[in-house]
Design a protein around this motif. Structure first.
Motif, PDB file in Angstrom:
ATOM      1  N   THR A   1       0.833  -1.209   0.000  1.00 43.84           N
ATOM      2  CA  THR A   1       0.000   0.000   0.000  1.00 43.84           C
ATOM      3  C   THR A   1       0.865   1.256   0.000  1.00 43.84           C
ATOM      4  OG1 THR A   1      -1.763  -1.171   1.161  1.00 43.84           O
ATOM      5  CG2 THR A   1      -1.825   1.242   1.245  1.00 43.84           C
ATOM      6  N   VAL A   2       1.929   1.257   0.792  1.00 47.38           N
ATOM      7  CA  VAL A   2       2.843   2.402   0.834  1.00 47.38           C
ATOM      8  C   VAL A   2       3.465   2.621  -0.541  1.00 47.38           C
ATOM      9  CG1 VAL A   2       5.052   3.226   1.764  1.00 47.38           C
ATOM     10  CG2 VAL A   2       3.326   2.281   3.296  1.00 47.38           C
ATOM     11  N   ALA A   3       3.875   1.547  -1.184  1.00 45.08           N
ATOM     12  CA  ALA A   3       4.463   1.669  -2.521  1.00 45.08           C
ATOM     13  C   ALA A   3       3.474   2.325  -3.482  1.00 45.08           C
ATOM     14  CB  ALA A   3       4.901   0.303  -3.043  1.00 45.08           C
ATOM     15  N   LEU A   4       2.219   1.927  -3.399  1.00 43.01           N
ATOM     16  CA  LEU A   4       1.195   2.541  -4.254  1.00 43.01           C
ATOM     17  C   LEU A   4       1.013   4.019  -3.920  1.00 43.01           C
ATOM     18  CD1 LEU A   4      -1.451  -0.324  -4.301  1.00 43.01           C
ATOM     19  CD2 LEU A   4      -0.016   0.429  -6.210  1.00 43.01           C
TER      20      LEU A   4
ATOM     21  N   SER B   1      13.891   4.749   7.445  1.00 38.73           N
ATOM     22  CA  SER B   1      13.426   4.805   8.831  1.00 38.73           C
ATOM     23  C   SER B   1      11.985   5.298   8.918  1.00 38.73           C
ATOM     24  CB  SER B   1      14.348   5.720   9.641  1.00 38.73           C
ATOM     25  OG  SER B   1      13.895   5.837  10.963  1.00 38.73           O
ATOM     26  N   ALA B   2      11.670   6.341   8.171  1.00 36.48           N
ATOM     27  CA  ALA B   2      10.304   6.888   8.195  1.00 36.48           C
ATOM     28  C   ALA B   2       9.304   5.883   7.640  1.00 36.48           C
ATOM     29  CB  ALA B   2      10.238   8.193   7.412  1.00 36.48           C
ATOM     30  N   LEU B   3       9.638   5.219   6.540  1.00 35.76           N
ATOM     31  CA  LEU B   3       8.710   4.238   5.960  1.00 35.76           C
ATOM     32  C   LEU B   3       8.527   3.042   6.883  1.00 35.76           C
ATOM     33  CD1 LEU B   3       9.775   4.329   2.189  1.00 35.76           C
ATOM     34  CD2 LEU B   3       7.873   5.529   3.314  1.00 35.76           C
ATOM     35  N   SER B   4       9.604   2.600   7.520  1.00 38.07           N
ATOM     36  CA  SER B   4       9.507   1.486   8.479  1.00 38.07           C
ATOM     37  C   SER B   4       8.618   1.865   9.653  1.00 38.07           C
ATOM     38  CB  SER B   4      10.905   1.093   8.976  1.00 38.07           C
ATOM     39  OG  SER B   4      11.695   0.606   7.929  1.00 38.07           O
ATOM     40  N   ARG B   5       8.830   3.077  10.174  1.00 37.02           N
ATOM     41  CA  ARG B   5       8.014   3.553  11.298  1.00 37.02           C
ATOM     42  C   ARG B   5       6.546   3.680  10.886  1.00 37.02           C
ATOM     43  NH1 ARG B   5      11.241   6.891  12.729  1.00 37.02           N
ATOM     44  NH2 ARG B   5      10.630   8.701  11.488  1.00 37.02           N
ATOM     45  N   HIS B   6       6.297   4.205   9.685  1.00 36.81           N
ATOM     46  CA  HIS B   6       4.919   4.319   9.192  1.00 36.81           C
ATOM     47  C   HIS B   6       4.247   2.946   9.157  1.00 36.81           C
ATOM     48  CE1 HIS B   6       1.437   5.219   6.750  1.00 36.81           C
ATOM     49  NE2 HIS B   6       1.809   4.251   5.940  1.00 36.81           N
ATOM     50  N   ILE B   7       4.943   1.956   8.650  1.00 38.07           N
ATOM     51  CA  ILE B   7       4.367   0.609   8.577  1.00 38.07           C
ATOM     52  C   ILE B   7       4.067   0.077   9.976  1.00 38.07           C
ATOM     53  CG2 ILE B   7       4.869  -1.795   7.950  1.00 38.07           C
ATOM     54  CD1 ILE B   7       6.394  -0.622   5.483  1.00 38.07           C
ATOM     55  N   ALA B   8       5.013   0.222  10.900  1.00 37.52           N
ATOM     56  CA  ALA B   8       4.801  -0.260  12.271  1.00 37.52           C
ATOM     57  C   ALA B   8       3.605   0.436  12.923  1.00 37.52           C
ATOM     58  CB  ALA B   8       6.063  -0.045  13.108  1.00 37.52           C
ATOM     59  N   LEU B   9       3.535   1.752  12.790  1.00 36.57           N
ATOM     60  CA  LEU B   9       2.433   2.508  13.399  1.00 36.57           C
ATOM     61  C   LEU B   9       1.086   2.143  12.774  1.00 36.57           C
ATOM     62  CD1 LEU B   9       4.239   5.953  13.589  1.00 36.57           C
ATOM     63  CD2 LEU B   9       3.601   4.511  15.547  1.00 36.57           C
TER      64      LEU B   9
ATOM     65  N   THR C   1      -6.179   5.219  17.280  1.00 34.13           N
ATOM     66  CA  THR C   1      -6.341   6.496  16.585  1.00 34.13           C
ATOM     67  C   THR C   1      -5.061   7.310  16.657  1.00 34.13           C
ATOM     68  OG1 THR C   1      -8.704   6.510  17.027  1.00 34.13           O
ATOM     69  CG2 THR C   1      -7.686   8.638  16.519  1.00 34.13           C
ATOM     70  N   ARG C   2      -4.419   7.299  17.820  1.00 33.48           N
ATOM     71  CA  ARG C   2      -3.158   8.028  17.987  1.00 33.48           C
ATOM     72  C   ARG C   2      -2.070   7.441  17.082  1.00 33.48           C
ATOM     73  NH1 ARG C   2      -2.926   7.779  23.291  1.00 33.48           N
ATOM     74  NH2 ARG C   2      -1.184   6.370  23.485  1.00 33.48           N
ATOM     75  N   MET C   3      -2.002   6.108  17.012  1.00 36.34           N
ATOM     76  CA  MET C   3      -1.002   5.456  16.158  1.00 36.34           C
ATOM     77  C   MET C   3      -1.269   5.764  14.680  1.00 36.34           C
ATOM     78  SD  MET C   3       1.190   4.044  18.161  1.00 36.34           S
ATOM     79  CE  MET C   3       0.884   5.456  19.212  1.00 36.34           C
ATOM     80  N   GLN C   4      -2.536   5.785  14.286  1.00 38.35           N
ATOM     81  CA  GLN C   4      -2.876   6.100  12.898  1.00 38.35           C
ATOM     82  C   GLN C   4      -2.486   7.541  12.558  1.00 38.35           C
ATOM     83  OE1 GLN C   4      -3.863   3.828  10.611  1.00 38.35           O
ATOM     84  NE2 GLN C   4      -3.458   5.463   9.172  1.00 38.35           N
ATOM     85  N   SER C   5      -2.706   8.440  13.487  1.00 41.05           N
ATOM     86  CA  SER C   5      -2.325   9.829  13.280  1.00 41.05           C
ATOM     87  C   SER C   5      -0.806   9.957  13.128  1.00 41.05           C
ATOM     88  CB  SER C   5      -2.811  10.685  14.451  1.00 41.05           C
ATOM     89  OG  SER C   5      -2.359  12.006  14.324  1.00 41.05           O
TER      90      SER C   5
ATOM     91  N   THR D   1       4.005  10.607   9.710  1.00 40.73           N
ATOM     92  CA  THR D   1       5.302  10.061   9.301  1.00 40.73           C
ATOM     93  C   THR D   1       5.367   9.876   7.791  1.00 40.73           C
ATOM     94  OG1 THR D   1       5.532   8.962  11.439  1.00 40.73           O
ATOM     95  CG2 THR D   1       6.918   8.160   9.654  1.00 40.73           C
ATOM     96  N   LEU D   2       4.303   9.333   7.207  1.00 42.37           N
ATOM     97  CA  LEU D   2       4.287   9.149   5.756  1.00 42.37           C
ATOM     98  C   LEU D   2       4.278  10.493   5.034  1.00 42.37           C
ATOM     99  CD1 LEU D   2       4.290   7.225   3.367  1.00 42.37           C
ATOM    100  CD2 LEU D   2       1.791   7.203   3.473  1.00 42.37           C
ATOM    101  N   ALA D   3       3.540  11.450   5.562  1.00 43.57           N
ATOM    102  CA  ALA D   3       3.512  12.781   4.951  1.00 43.57           C
ATOM    103  C   ALA D   3       4.898  13.419   4.972  1.00 43.57           C
ATOM    104  CB  ALA D   3       2.498  13.675   5.670  1.00 43.57           C
ATOM    105  N   ALA D   4       5.644  13.223   6.053  1.00 47.73           N
ATOM    106  CA  ALA D   4       7.000  13.768   6.135  1.00 47.73           C
ATOM    107  C   ALA D   4       7.907  13.109   5.099  1.00 47.73           C
ATOM    108  CB  ALA D   4       7.562  13.578   7.537  1.00 47.73           C
ATOM    109  N   ALA D   5       7.785  11.802   4.939  1.00 42.23           N
ATOM    110  CA  ALA D   5       8.597  11.095   3.937  1.00 42.23           C
ATOM    111  C   ALA D   5       8.228  11.565   2.532  1.00 42.23           C
ATOM    112  CB  ALA D   5       8.408   9.590   4.069  1.00 42.23           C
TER     113      ALA D   5
END
Length: 144
Positions: A53-56, A87-95, A111-115, A120-124
């Motif tokens: 999904t992240v790749a898409l 690091s950011a993509l890995s963290r995004h996946i974990a969260l 909800t906090r983890m999704q936020s 994190t993904l927006a920053a990447a």
């Protein structure tokens, strides 16, 4: 701008998930069940699914994966460290996985983890956006 193959480690993502769930378990009065190595096969599947999904979302395709490594190729500006994007993509996946896993047991935490995952993904995406921008044709008005 250089295209880099960014390799993410499933083991590292699982370790991140285990650490975050352990901290939440000890800090939360509700004490939801922890995610541990017992759930590793399920976590690996969720990691691979979320990675796709992240790749898409980043408008790229996953590169062939081997064992513990999942990878994709992205344009990364020369002033940005590819390791920071990994690091950011890995963290995004974990969260994202934590948000999904705890959506029923602890909706506030989920909800906090999704936020955090979205931030994190927006920053990447913002970091790689300048490299991904292509020069569009310019429309020049002509007087008739």
């Amino acid at each position: 701008m250089t295209h880099h193959t960014l390799a993410l480690s499933i083991n590292a993502i699982c370790t991140d998930i285990y650490a975050r769930t352990a901290i939440h378990h000890t800090a939360s009065s509700a004490r939801p069940q922890m995610l541990t190595t017992a759930q590793r096969p399920a976590l690996e599947q969720l990691i691979r699914d979320t990675f796709t999904t992240v790749a898409l979302q980043l408008n790229t395709s996953p590169v062939a994966t081997t064992g513990d490594i999942i990878a994709l190729t992205l344009p990364v500006p020369d002033n940005i460290s590819p390791a920071a994007i990994v690091s950011a993509l890995s963290r995004h996946i974990a969260l994202s996985i934590l948000a999904e896993a705890y959506s029923s047991a602890d909706p506030v935490f989920a909800t906090r983890m999704q936020s955090f995952a979205e931030t994190t993904l927006a920053a990447a995406q913002a970091a790689i956006a300048p490299a991904a921008i292509t020069r569009l044709p310019r429309i020049t008005p002509h007087p008739y």
